[in-house]
Design a protein around this motif. Structure first.
Motif, PDB file in Angstrom:
ATOM      1  N   VAL A  33       0.865  -1.189   0.000  1.00 32.97           N
ATOM      2  CA  VAL A  33       0.000   0.000   0.000  1.00 32.97           C
ATOM      3  C   VAL A  33       0.895   1.230   0.000  1.00 32.97           C
ATOM      4  N   ASP A  34       1.015   1.879  -1.156  1.00 34.86           N
ATOM      5  CA  ASP A  34       1.926   3.017  -1.299  1.00 34.86           C
ATOM      6  C   ASP A  34       1.239   4.365  -1.159  1.00 34.86           C
ATOM      7  N   ASN A  35      -0.090   4.371  -1.134  1.00 34.76           N
ATOM      8  CA  ASN A  35      -0.849   5.620  -1.015  1.00 34.76           C
ATOM      9  C   ASN A  35      -1.742   5.520   0.212  1.00 34.76           C
ATOM     10  N   ALA A  36      -1.470   6.367   1.199  1.00 33.21           N
ATOM     11  CA  ALA A  36      -2.207   6.261   2.455  1.00 33.21           C
ATOM     12  C   ALA A  36      -2.008   7.511   3.289  1.00 33.21           C
ATOM     13  N   LEU A  37      -2.895   7.697   4.241  1.00 37.45           N
ATOM     14  CA  LEU A  37      -2.770   8.748   5.250  1.00 37.45           C
ATOM     15  C   LEU A  37      -2.824   8.066   6.610  1.00 37.45           C
ATOM     16  N   VAL A  38      -1.767   8.201   7.396  1.00 36.88           N
ATOM     17  CA  VAL A  38      -1.686   7.535   8.694  1.00 36.88           C
ATOM     18  C   VAL A  38      -1.445   8.585   9.775  1.00 36.88           C
ATOM     19  N   GLY A  39      -1.843   8.261  11.007  1.00 37.47           N
ATOM     20  CA  GLY A  39      -1.662   9.240  12.064  1.00 37.47           C
ATOM     21  C   GLY A  39      -1.831   8.662  13.455  1.00 37.47           C
ATOM     22  N   ILE A  40      -1.329   9.419  14.423  1.00 36.17           N
ATOM     23  CA  ILE A  40      -1.543   9.142  15.851  1.00 36.17           C
ATOM     24  C   ILE A  40      -1.800  10.476  16.530  1.00 36.17           C
ATOM     25  N   ASP A  41      -2.997  10.646  17.044  1.00 31.54           N
ATOM     26  CA  ASP A  41      -3.325  11.814  17.862  1.00 31.54           C
ATOM     27  C   ASP A  41      -2.974  13.130  17.163  1.00 31.54           C
ATOM     28  N   GLY A  42      -3.292  13.245  15.889  1.00 34.79           N
ATOM     29  CA  GLY A  42      -3.065  14.500  15.177  1.00 34.79           C
ATOM     30  C   GLY A  42      -1.731  14.605  14.475  1.00 34.79           C
ATOM     31  N   GLU A  43      -0.774  13.728  14.794  1.00 39.16           N
ATOM     32  CA  GLU A  43       0.478  13.699  14.042  1.00 39.16           C
ATOM     33  C   GLU A  43       0.236  12.819  12.823  1.00 39.16           C
ATOM     34  N   MET A  44       0.477  13.351  11.629  1.00 41.25           N
ATOM     35  CA  MET A  44       0.035  12.679  10.412  1.00 41.25           C
ATOM     36  C   MET A  44       1.174  12.557   9.401  1.00 41.25           C
ATOM     37  N   ARG A  45       1.060  11.513   8.558  1.00 34.86           N
ATOM     38  CA  ARG A  45       1.994  11.358   7.448  1.00 34.86           C
ATOM     39  C   ARG A  45       1.220  10.916   6.214  1.00 34.86           C
ATOM     40  N   ALA A  46       1.469  11.618   5.108  1.00 35.24           N
ATOM     41  CA  ALA A  46       0.802  11.315   3.845  1.00 35.24           C
ATOM     42  C   ALA A  46       1.765  10.588   2.926  1.00 35.24           C
ATOM     43  N   HIS A  47       1.313   9.478   2.374  1.00 29.13           N
ATOM     44  CA  HIS A  47       2.084   8.717   1.397  1.00 29.13           C
ATOM     45  C   HIS A  47       1.350   8.774   0.062  1.00 29.13           C
ATOM     46  N   GLY A  48       2.054   9.209  -0.981  1.00 31.54           N
ATOM     47  CA  GLY A  48       1.442   9.211  -2.300  1.00 31.54           C
ATOM     48  C   GLY A  48       0.247  10.137  -2.386  1.00 31.54           C
ATOM     49  N   LEU A  49      -0.755   9.713  -3.160  1.00 29.49           N
ATOM     50  CA  LEU A  49      -1.927  10.539  -3.434  1.00 29.49           C
ATOM     51  C   LEU A  49      -3.212   9.752  -3.188  1.00 29.49           C
ATOM     52  N   ARG A  50      -4.310  10.470  -3.150  1.00 33.32           N
ATOM     53  CA  ARG A  50      -5.621   9.832  -3.086  1.00 33.32           C
ATOM     54  C   ARG A  50      -5.928   9.171  -4.434  1.00 33.32           C
ATOM     55  N   PRO A  51      -6.932   8.309  -4.493  1.00 33.83           N
ATOM     56  CA  PRO A  51      -7.249   7.647  -5.770  1.00 33.83           C
ATOM     57  C   PRO A  51      -7.612   8.606  -6.894  1.00 33.83           C
ATOM     58  N   ASP A  52      -8.123   9.813  -6.561  1.00 29.91           N
ATOM     59  CA  ASP A  52      -8.471  10.787  -7.587  1.00 29.91           C
ATOM     60  C   ASP A  52      -7.272  11.612  -8.041  1.00 29.91           C
ATOM     61  N   GLY A  53      -6.069  11.259  -7.536  1.00 26.18           N
ATOM     62  CA  GLY A  53      -4.870  11.966  -7.943  1.00 26.18           C
ATOM     63  C   GLY A  53      -4.589  13.234  -7.168  1.00 26.18           C
ATOM     64  N   LYS A  54      -5.395  13.537  -6.181  1.00 24.03           N
ATOM     65  CA  LYS A  54      -5.203  14.736  -5.383  1.00 24.03           C
ATOM     66  C   LYS A  54      -4.398  14.422  -4.128  1.00 24.03           C
TER      67      LYS A  54
END
Length: 326
Positions: free
Chosen positions: A173-194
Motif C-alpha cells: 500500500v503506497d498511497n495512504a494517510l496515517v496518524g496518531i493523535d493529530g500527528e500525520m503522514r501522507a504517502h502518495g496521493l488519493r485515488p483521484d490523484g489529489k
C-alpha cells in the motif's frame, strides 16, 4: 473522479496506542483483506510503545533509565534510531528539544503520577545538562555519563506514525494517510490523484475548530500546542511542553507550532523545539534549517495570528493580517 478511483475500496483502520489511537486511511482494489494489515499495524505501534513508553516500567527506555551511570546498555534498533534522532535535533536546536526531561515531566504530573510539589522543587533546583551532552552511543549500546531521565513523548508518536506508513508499504500500500493523535503522514496521493488534506487546528482548549487546511503528498506534519495537555497551578494553566532551562512548563510560548517535514518523527521533535524557542528565535532557526513551520500566536485581544516560515507557509507575517483584512 476517474472510473479507476470509483472502483477502489476505502479502508479506515484504527486501534489503541500510547494513551490515544492510531489511524490509517487507504484505498485498494476489491478483494484486499484489511484484517491482516490491521494486525501488523497494531503490532508496529505496540512495538514502539513497548520500547519507548515511560508509562510501562518494563519498557526498554525505562530499563535504560534505571541503569547506573556509566553502564553500557544494549537497546533494540528502533529505540536506538529514535534516541539518535532525538539527540541530533537536540544539538541542532541548541537544547530546545531535550529528551532528558523525564524528571520534570513526571514531577509536574504529565506522566503516570500526579504532580508532586517536593519533586517540582527538586527538579527546578537541580543543575541541568541536555541529554545530548550526557548520553553516549556506540553501536547499539548506550550509556549515561551523568544522571538523566529520558522521555521520548516529544518524538515517539511521530516515529509511531512513520512505522504505520512503513508497515503499509510492506503490504504493497503506497498511497495512504496515517496518524496518531493529530500527528500525520501522507504517502502518495488519493485515488483521484489529489493530495491528502489535513486540518490544522485553531488553538482552542474548549473546542476543536479548524484554522487551515494542508494538502500533503509524501510528507508528514506535527503540531505542538499549549491548549490540549496542561496542568493548573495556582489558577494558571501550564502547558505540557517543558522549558529545558528551568525544568518546568513554558511560561510564554506560541499557542502552537506546526511543522511539515520528511518524517513524522522529525516534525514531532521540531514542533516541540520551536514551541520552546518561540516565534522570533524559532522562525530564525527554521529559516536557517529550511523548515516549513506555521506558528499561531495569541494577541492581546485573544485573536489568533499566524507567522509562517518556508515554502508551504508565507514568509511575511503581515500577509496573514492582510488576508484577514481582505
Amino acid at each position: 473522479m476517474s472510473k479507476m478511483s470509483t472502483e477502489m475500496v476505502r479502508h479506515a483502520l484504527n486501534g489503541p496506542t500510547m494513551g490515544t489511537r492510531w489511524s490509517a486511511l487507504f484505498f485498494t482494489e476489491p478483494g484486499f483483506d484489511p484484517n491482516v494489515v490491521h494486525g501488523t499495524l497494531q503490532s508496529a505501534v505496540d512495538e514502539v510503545d513497548a520500547q519507548m513508553s515511560t508509562w510501562k516500567p518494563d519498557s526498554d527506555l525505562m530499563r535504560l533509565n534505571a541503569a547506573p551511570v556509566g553502564e553500557w546498555v544494549a537497546i533494540p534498533d528502533r529505540l536506538f534510531a529514535v534516541l539518535r534522532l532525538g539527540l541530533e535535533i537536540g544539538r541542532a536546536s541548541g537544547g530546545a528539544f531535550d529528551i532528558g526531561m523525564g524528571d520534570a515531566v513526571t514531577a509536574w504530573g504529565f506522566g503516570p503520577d500526579a504532580a508532586a510539589p517536593a519533586r517540582i522543587r527538586a527538579v527546578m533546583d537541580a543543575p541541568r545538562c541536555p541529554a545530548h551532552e550526557v548520553l553516549d552511543i556506540c553501536g547499539t549500546h548506550v550509556r549515561k555519563s551523568a544522571p538523566v531521565a529520558l522521555d521520548l513523548n516529544g518524538i515517539a508518536k511521530g516515529y509511531g506514525v512513520d512505522r504505520l506508513g512503513e508497515t503499509l508499504r510492506d503490504h504493497g500500500v503506497d498511497n495512504a494517510l496515517v496518524g496518531i493523535d493529530g500527528e500525520m503522514r501522507a504517502h502518495g496521493l488519493r485515488p483521484d490523484g489529489k493530495a491528502w488534506t489535513i486540518a490544522v487546528e485553531a488553538p482552542e482548549a474548549e473546542h476543536r475548530t479548524l484554522h487551515s487546511i494542508l494538502a500533503l503528498q509524501d510528507a508528514a506534519v506535527a503540531t505542538s500546542g499549549d491548549y490540549r495537555h496542561w496542568v493548573e497551578v495556582q489558577g494558571r494553566r501550564l502547558s505540557h511542553t517543558m522549558d529545558p532551562t528551568r525544568g518546568a512548563p513554558l511560561l510564554a510560548s506560541p499557542a502552537s507550532a506546526t511543522v511539515v517535514a520528511r518524517s513524522c518523527a522529525e516534525a514531532d521533535a521540531w514542533a516541540t523545539a520551536l514551541m520552546v524557542l518561540g516565534a522570533d528565535t524559532g522562525a530564525a532557526l527554521a529559516r536557517r534549517r529550511g523548515l516549513d513551520v506555521l506558528f499561531l500566536l495569541r494577541d492581546a485581544d485573544c485573536s489568533t495570528r499566524g507567522v509562517g516560515v518556508g515554502r508551504l507557509f508565507s514568509e511575511v507575517p503581515a500577509a496573514f493580517a492582510l488576508a484577514q483584512a481582505e
